[in-house]
Scaffold this active site. Structure first.
Site, mmCIF file in Angstrom:
data_model
loop_
_atom_site.group_PDB
_atom_site.id
_atom_site.type_symbol
_atom_site.label_atom_id
_atom_site.label_comp_id
_atom_site.label_asym_id
_atom_site.label_seq_id
_atom_site.Cartn_x
_atom_site.Cartn_y
_atom_site.Cartn_z
ATOM 1 N N SER A 177 0.850 -1.187 0.000
ATOM 2 C CA SER A 177 0.000 0.000 0.000
ATOM 3 C C SER A 177 0.896 1.251 0.000
ATOM 4 C CB SER A 177 -0.968 -0.025 1.193
ATOM 5 O OG SER A 177 -2.017 0.900 0.997
ATOM 6 N N ASP A 445 -8.717 -4.814 -6.248
ATOM 7 C CA ASP A 445 -8.320 -3.712 -5.365
ATOM 8 C C ASP A 445 -8.441 -2.364 -6.075
ATOM 9 O OD1 ASP A 445 -7.119 -2.056 -3.488
ATOM 10 O OD2 ASP A 445 -5.082 -2.680 -4.008
ATOM 11 N N HIS A 469 -6.209 -6.068 -2.025
ATOM 12 C CA HIS A 469 -5.130 -5.231 -1.541
ATOM 13 C C HIS A 469 -4.061 -6.044 -0.815
ATOM 14 C CE1 HIS A 469 -3.899 -1.079 -1.051
ATOM 15 N NE2 HIS A 469 -3.702 -1.231 0.242
#
Length: 500
Positions: A177, A445, A469
């Site tokens: 991320s 995602d 994710h």
């Protein structure tokens, strides 16, 4: 003058308001974007062994401001060390917008890679998150030292020191991320310090109005097929029904009861209305973002709620009309996260996010992450796109206004636009030129929309169909799709090449 008057009025309201922070805020769940790895595949003895192996916290002395040579102030940055005690190979996991969890030092795909090379595993917590507190509080005066640039220099200082300490010859960095973005940017800024970077689910394009987020949510919800009709159509119908009910007092009372709202609805408070719609949309955003991954976020709460779950409810006509089904999804979330009612009052949310104490709920990461979006990234998941099911109910102005209401009136839309442009100019956005980086994303995602999903001449990209994710970072499971299994294998092969 109008903005100043509005801020004064809002401040008066906030003093009288209780507080809350949304469970899903600007794409960030409580705890941060990267949850803890699931451990349900382990037996009792293995679980005991894992917890016995958890490393103790250590601290590294960092400069407060890497860009002011006259400022000699320092602070203690937390890190965890595991795997080998001595090695010429260092694996470094970059911390992000949440507390660094030592479980990652004993579980996860990177640990399996580390075993192959006898690597030392280091996890460095990001400044201003977890227990890494550079300043006395997060007031505007103090939080100015929170930025991705400062974080990259923290990482460079740390890696340089650890390479010297261990006599290390090779370093591989990992991030998922926002830390995935940091991993890619570190290869740009400090290519001589690391030999490779695994950048997972990393948004590289800073963008004020992230309209594509909900577009991917719509596409991901469309993967659910059932005889009861379209999940997205049902969501849209529910939102239209809410808009209609808001026009009358009787309708607003009905909505309060159906959605178990904590407060009465004041239709004149436009930000309350936008926050209500955004909160209800968040029930679906979070499910899509983490669909069927192997995490155990917040002690496992919600990990079994998938696209199939929420769309199964939304397309089940036996449960009533679309509005009642939408309310049932909300009730499921309230039960899952042990919440008595649905918060939506804007003044309450702002009150929480203005709290500067480290002991506050906001210090869990909501205030800090909001600051970074206001000063660097944007990434506001507005409803301004036509290609999404939630109607035009929480526009970009709703998001940018929060920067002014939480921090300072100077943080207006023009300020945010300049900050985002500065970030893209500094890191190059998706015009990436460095080598020895692999970009891994899942097509379910929403964050893959801002990342690199096609291989470059000098860097490979892996887009994993049907995954969410940071899926490749979590421990493998028996039912992992073949594409996810192959992605982990490909990353491992690249690491082997970089370490030659």
């Amino acid at each position: 003058m109008e903005s100043l008057f509005r801020l004064i009025v809002l401040t008066v309201v906030i003093v009288c308001a209780s507080a809350y922070i949304p469970r899903f805020l600007r794409g960030r769940p409580k705890g941060g974007f990267l949850g803890a790895p699931a451990l349900d595949h382990l037996n009792k003895e293995e679980l005991v062994a894992v917890h016995n192996d958890l490393p103790d916290a250590q601290f590294f002395i960092q400069k407060l401001d890497h860009f002011d040579t006259q400022d000699t102030r320092t602070w203690k940055q937390r890190f965890f060390q595991s795997c080998a005690t001595k090695s010429k190979v260092l694996f470094v996991m970059i911390g992000g917008e949440g507390t660094a969890n030592p479980i990652w030092n004993v579980q996860g795909t990177w640990i399996e890679y580390a075993k192959n090379y006898g690597a030392v595993c280091l996890q460095l917590e990001h400044r201003y998150y977890g227990d890494s507190h550079p300043t006395l509080d997060t007031s505007l005066e103090n939080i100015q030292y929170l930025s991705s640039e400062q974080a990259l220099y923290d990482l460079a200082t740390f890696i340089h020191a650890k390479k010297t300490e261990f006599g290390a010859e090779k370093v591989i960095i990992f991030g998922g991320s926002y830390p995935g973005s940091l991993a890619a940017w570190f290869r740009i800024k400090f290519p001589y310090l690391v030999d490779g970077a695994v950048s997972t689910s990393a948004p590289l394009l800073a963008q004020v109005n992230f309209k594509g987020y909900l577009e991917v949510v719509q596409n991901s919800l469309d993967t659910f097929k059932a005889s009861g009709g379209s999940c997205n159509d049902a969501i849209t119908a529910a939102n239209v029904a809410i808009q209609n009910l808001l026009t009358t007092q009787a309708g607003r009372s009905q909505l309060k009861a159906m959605f178990r709202l904590c407060d009465d609805i004041d239709v004149n408070e436009k930000n309350d209305i936008a926050n209500l719609f955004s909160t209800l949309a968040g029930n679906f955003e979070g499910v899509v973002q983490y669909n069927k991954d192997n995490r155990a976020f917040e002690g496992g709460a919600g990990t079994n709620i998938t696209i199939d779950t929420v769309c199964g409810i939304m397309t089940n006509k036996a449960l009533g009309d679309e509005l009642h089904r939408y309310a049932q999804v909300n009730s499921l979330m309230l039960k899952t996260y042990s919440q008595n009612c649905t918060e939506f009052k804007y003044s309450k949310m702002i009150a929480s996010l203005r709290d500067v104490a480290w002991s506050s709920e906001a210090a869990e990461g909501g205030r800090q992450w909001t600051y970074q979006t206001c000063t660097e990234f944007g990434w506001y998941q507005s409803s301004d796109s036509e290609a999404q099911p939630f109607k035009h109910t929480f526009p970009i102005d709703f998001w940018t206004q929060q920067c002014q209401d939480i921090f300072n009136i100077k943080f207006n839309s023009s300020f945010i636009a300049r900050a985002v442009a500065h970030t893209n100019d500094g890191y190059g956005a998706r015009n990436y030129t460095q080598d020895r980086v692999v970009f891994v994303n899942g097509d379910i995602d929403p964050w893959h929309y801002l990342g690199i999903t096609k291989s470059l001449p000098q860097a490979q990209a892996i887009l994993i169909p049907g995954t969410a994710h940071c899926a490749n970072m979590y421990p493998a499971a028996e039912d992992d799709p073949a594409a996810l299994v192959q992605a982990r294998k490909t990353v491992g092969q690249l690491i082997a090449q970089w370490l030659q």
